[in-house]
Write a protein that holds these residues in place. Structure first.
Motif, PDB file in Angstrom:
ATOM      1  N   LYS A 122      10.113  55.386  11.165  1.00 55.49           N
ATOM      2  CA  LYS A 122       8.974  55.003  12.012  1.00 55.49           C
ATOM      3  C   LYS A 122       7.662  55.426  11.358  1.00 55.49           C
ATOM      4  O   LYS A 122       6.700  54.659  11.313  1.00 55.49           O
ATOM      5  CB  LYS A 122       9.098  55.644  13.400  1.00 55.49           C
ATOM      6  CG  LYS A 122       7.952  55.271  14.335  1.00 55.49           C
ATOM      7  CD  LYS A 122       8.232  55.665  15.775  1.00 55.49           C
ATOM      8  CE  LYS A 122       8.177  57.157  15.985  1.00 55.49           C
ATOM      9  NZ  LYS A 122       8.255  57.509  17.432  1.00 55.49           N
ATOM     10  N   HIS A 123       7.622  56.630  10.815  1.00 55.22           N
ATOM     11  CA  HIS A 123       6.410  57.097  10.143  1.00 55.22           C
ATOM     12  C   HIS A 123       6.151  56.328   8.854  1.00 55.22           C
ATOM     13  O   HIS A 123       4.995  56.149   8.461  1.00 55.22           O
ATOM     14  CB  HIS A 123       6.500  58.600   9.869  1.00 55.22           C
ATOM     15  CG  HIS A 123       6.132  59.444  11.051  1.00 55.22           C
ATOM     16  ND1 HIS A 123       4.919  60.083  11.151  1.00 55.22           N
ATOM     17  CD2 HIS A 123       6.808  59.730  12.193  1.00 55.22           C
ATOM     18  CE1 HIS A 123       4.869  60.747  12.299  1.00 55.22           C
ATOM     19  NE2 HIS A 123       5.996  60.550  12.943  1.00 55.22           N
ATOM     20  N   TYR A 124       7.215  55.871   8.198  1.00 56.80           N
ATOM     21  CA  TYR A 124       7.040  55.047   7.005  1.00 56.80           C
ATOM     22  C   TYR A 124       6.339  53.742   7.372  1.00 56.80           C
ATOM     23  O   TYR A 124       5.431  53.285   6.666  1.00 56.80           O
ATOM     24  CB  TYR A 124       8.396  54.765   6.373  1.00 56.80           C
ATOM     25  CG  TYR A 124       8.336  53.810   5.201  1.00 56.80           C
ATOM     26  CD1 TYR A 124       7.711  54.168   4.008  1.00 56.80           C
ATOM     27  CD2 TYR A 124       8.904  52.535   5.302  1.00 56.80           C
ATOM     28  CE1 TYR A 124       7.648  53.288   2.937  1.00 56.80           C
ATOM     29  CE2 TYR A 124       8.842  51.648   4.233  1.00 56.80           C
ATOM     30  CZ  TYR A 124       8.218  52.034   3.061  1.00 56.80           C
ATOM     31  OH  TYR A 124       8.152  51.155   2.002  1.00 56.80           O
ATOM     32  N   THR A 226       9.082  45.050   2.307  1.00 58.22           N
ATOM     33  CA  THR A 226      10.214  44.263   1.779  1.00 58.22           C
ATOM     34  C   THR A 226      11.144  45.078   0.888  1.00 58.22           C
ATOM     35  O   THR A 226      12.253  44.645   0.598  1.00 58.22           O
ATOM     36  CB  THR A 226       9.684  43.061   0.965  1.00 58.22           C
ATOM     37  OG1 THR A 226       8.873  43.558  -0.110  1.00 58.22           O
ATOM     38  CG2 THR A 226       8.859  42.122   1.837  1.00 58.22           C
ATOM     39  N   ASP A 227      10.682  46.248   0.483  1.00 53.25           N
ATOM     40  CA  ASP A 227      11.437  47.014  -0.531  1.00 53.25           C
ATOM     41  C   ASP A 227      12.013  48.280   0.086  1.00 53.25           C
ATOM     42  O   ASP A 227      11.294  49.242   0.354  1.00 53.25           O
ATOM     43  CB  ASP A 227      10.511  47.352  -1.702  1.00 53.25           C
ATOM     44  CG  ASP A 227      11.278  47.949  -2.877  1.00 53.25           C
ATOM     45  OD1 ASP A 227      12.505  48.109  -2.761  1.00 53.25           O
ATOM     46  OD2 ASP A 227      10.633  48.255  -3.896  1.00 53.25           O
ATOM     47  N   GLU A 230      11.513  51.603  -1.939  1.00 47.77           N
ATOM     48  CA  GLU A 230      10.268  52.369  -1.790  1.00 47.77           C
ATOM     49  C   GLU A 230      10.400  53.400  -0.684  1.00 47.77           C
ATOM     50  O   GLU A 230       9.950  54.534  -0.806  1.00 47.77           O
ATOM     51  CB  GLU A 230       9.096  51.430  -1.496  1.00 47.77           C
ATOM     52  CG  GLU A 230       7.759  52.176  -1.423  1.00 47.77           C
ATOM     53  CD  GLU A 230       6.612  51.290  -0.975  1.00 47.77           C
ATOM     54  OE1 GLU A 230       5.476  51.798  -0.890  1.00 47.77           O
ATOM     55  OE2 GLU A 230       6.855  50.102  -0.694  1.00 47.77           O
ATOM     56  N   PHE A 231      11.038  52.992   0.424  1.00 43.18           N
ATOM     57  CA  PHE A 231      11.275  53.933   1.527  1.00 43.18           C
ATOM     58  C   PHE A 231      12.137  55.094   1.059  1.00 43.18           C
ATOM     59  O   PHE A 231      11.823  56.264   1.337  1.00 43.18           O
ATOM     60  CB  PHE A 231      11.937  53.219   2.705  1.00 43.18           C
ATOM     61  CG  PHE A 231      12.464  54.161   3.755  1.00 43.18           C
ATOM     62  CD1 PHE A 231      11.595  54.883   4.563  1.00 43.18           C
ATOM     63  CD2 PHE A 231      13.833  54.345   3.907  1.00 43.18           C
ATOM     64  CE1 PHE A 231      12.091  55.764   5.521  1.00 43.18           C
ATOM     65  CE2 PHE A 231      14.336  55.226   4.859  1.00 43.18           C
ATOM     66  CZ  PHE A 231      13.455  55.934   5.668  1.00 43.18           C
ATOM     67  N   GLN A 232      13.190  54.814   0.351  1.00 43.31           N
ATOM     68  CA  GLN A 232      14.095  55.863  -0.100  1.00 43.31           C
ATOM     69  C   GLN A 232      13.383  56.828  -1.054  1.00 43.31           C
ATOM     70  O   GLN A 232      13.601  58.041  -1.008  1.00 43.31           O
ATOM     71  CB  GLN A 232      15.321  55.253  -0.774  1.00 43.31           C
ATOM     72  CG  GLN A 232      16.206  54.436   0.164  1.00 43.31           C
ATOM     73  CD  GLN A 232      16.801  55.260   1.291  1.00 43.31           C
ATOM     74  OE1 GLN A 232      17.004  56.479   1.159  1.00 43.31           O
ATOM     75  NE2 GLN A 232      17.082  54.613   2.416  1.00 43.31           N
ATOM     76  N   ASN A 233      12.526  56.276  -1.912  1.00 45.90           N
ATOM     77  CA  ASN A 233      11.795  57.110  -2.876  1.00 45.90           C
ATOM     78  C   ASN A 233      10.773  58.019  -2.194  1.00 45.90           C
ATOM     79  O   ASN A 233      10.455  59.100  -2.705  1.00 45.90           O
ATOM     80  CB  ASN A 233      11.082  56.235  -3.909  1.00 45.90           C
ATOM     81  CG  ASN A 233      12.044  55.545  -4.857  1.00 45.90           C
ATOM     82  OD1 ASN A 233      13.163  56.023  -5.071  1.00 45.90           O
ATOM     83  ND2 ASN A 233      11.636  54.412  -5.419  1.00 45.90           N
TER      84      ASN A 233
END
Length: 435
Positions: A122-124, A226-227, A230-233
């Protein structure tokens, strides 16, 4: 023989416990100590205020700088030099801040915060969002609640209420417009509500670090996501950000609970007058581009007026009062923030005083960390007094002269350094909670 062995083992255990290393001591310089607290604060400020980059060389150079100052402080004590009233005043103000910091650590930082995957995601999403918000600001919940009741039946009067309630001209004319707000640019209490609102929605009263607010969401802009990579990183960084925000929210809740128990009575008119005078004084002192007739005379009059009012109470509560002088003292540790109403500075300083008093009541003045920090503050002034006495008040002392003096003091002062504690300090600062 067996009993004697047990006794010796027991004594050895006691000695080991008594000599348990204190990781916050980076060096012993005679009777003085270089502490992790002083190093962290002064080194951070140095990096922020200069173009220097953190490196092992800069760390060690700063370490030597602090050792040198402790040598000067030790020499001041050896020569029986006395602190003047101004130094004692600043040390007292520092000690008040240290009480508050320790209370904050005990109640907030020392308690675990769990963050789940849903919250991180959610914060992402919020980090890719900008919100256009308006707000109303109130000193107390009763006023906020009464206005909210009006807005539930007449949401169209939001702007007129903002015009009537704001004293600060910019917020008055814009009807409480905060503009486009990015993630991390707003008080976490407000962000948590504002970034989750629907368009044109008006929030319930929200308590922040400054007071009570009612938010209205005008618009929002979202970047397309879309990526997943990027979230995981960024997952670990976002989690740490959430923990920091949670600390502030938990802190605000803790402080607000204490404040509610105090039955605080405010002198609103005096608060407004003093706040205006302080802001004008700060602006005139800090901005050389402000050109007005007889600027020095205006400054003098402002200072004189504030000094005449210094004994008056701005707030009274069950076990104390908050004077104009307390406001002047407290504001030295704060700076006006963007999107923060001027009155919020008053509430921040009032809260700080009450927190420090709460820390004192809990006996935190005897906490080892507080004592070390007070000693650091005292040593800084002792060091200055030693040099001032040696050079008859001269401020611009050449580096070569300072080195010569410190070298002579090293020859008569015991210095023990704990490099492992300095290294440990940076390991702690660079480490972060696991995902």
């Amino acid at each position: 023989m067996h009993n004697r062995y047990i006794i010796l083992l027991f004594l050895f255990f006691i000695i080991c416990c008594e000599n348990k290393p204190n990781h916050d001591i980076l060096a012993n310089v005679g009777s003085r100590q270089v502490t992790s607290f002083e190093f962290s604060e002064t080194y951070s400020n140095k990096l922020i205020n200069t173009q220097l980059k953190d490196s092992e060389f800069e760390r060690n150079r700063h370490f030597e700088f602090l050792i040198r100052n402790k040598l000067f402080s030790e020499a001041a004590l050896r020569n029986q030099l006395q602190l003047d009233s101004i130094a004692k005043r600043y040390i007292h103000l520092d000690s008040i801040r240290f009480l508050r910091d320790e209370l904050y650590y005990e109640e907030i930082l020392n308690k675990e915060i769990n963050v789940d995957e849903t919250e991180i995601r959610k914060h992402y999403i919020w980090s890719k969002r900008e919100c256009h918000l308006k707000h109303l600001f109130f000193n107390n919940k009763d006023d906020a609640d009464s206005i909210y009741i009006i807005l539930t039946s007449k949401p169209e009067v939001f702007d007129s209420i903002a015009f009537q309630t704001f004293n600060e001209e910019k917020l008055k004319q814009s009807r409480g417009d905060l503009g486009w707000i990015r993630y991390n640019a707003l008080d976490p209490n407000l962000e948590k509500v504002g970034f989750d609102m629907e368009l044109d929605e008006i929030s319930l009263p929200v308590q922040s670090s400054f007071g009570w607010h009612i938010l209205k969401k005008l618009d929002e802009k979202n970047q397309m996501i879309t990526d997943e990579a990027e979230f995981q990183n960024n997952k670990k960084r976002i989690k740490n950000t959430i923990i920091q925000k949670s600390h502030q929210i938990r802190s605000d809740q803790f402080v607000n609970q204490i404040m509610l128990q105090k039955n605080i009575l405010l002198d609103d008119r005096l608060i407004e007058d003093v706040t205006k005078a302080l802001f004008q004084l700060i602006q005139l002192r800090s901005d050389d581009k402000i050109l007005i007739d007889k600027k020095s005379e205006v400054l003098k009059n402002l200072i004189t007026n504030l000094r005449d009012l210094s004994h008056l109470p701005l707030a009274k509560y069950d076990d104390g009062s908050f004077l104009v002088q307390d406001y002047i003292d407290g504001i030295q540790f704060l700076a006006p923030q963007k999107n923060q109403p001027p009155q919020a500075l008053f509430y921040h300083t009032l809260r700080n005083q009450i927190l420090s008093q709460e820390g004192g009541k809990r006996g935190l003045g005897d906490h080892p960390n507080v004592k070390l920090k007070i000693q650091d503050s005292r040593d800084r002034f002792l060091s200055q007094i030693f040099l001032s006495n040696l050079y008859d008040g001269e401020n611009n002392i050449k580096k070569e002269e300072l080195t010569k003096i410190s070298d002579s003091l090293r020859s008569i002062t015991s210095i023990i350094t704990y490099q492992e504690n300095l290294d440990r300090l940076f390991k702690l600062e660079t480490s972060s909670p696991s995902s």
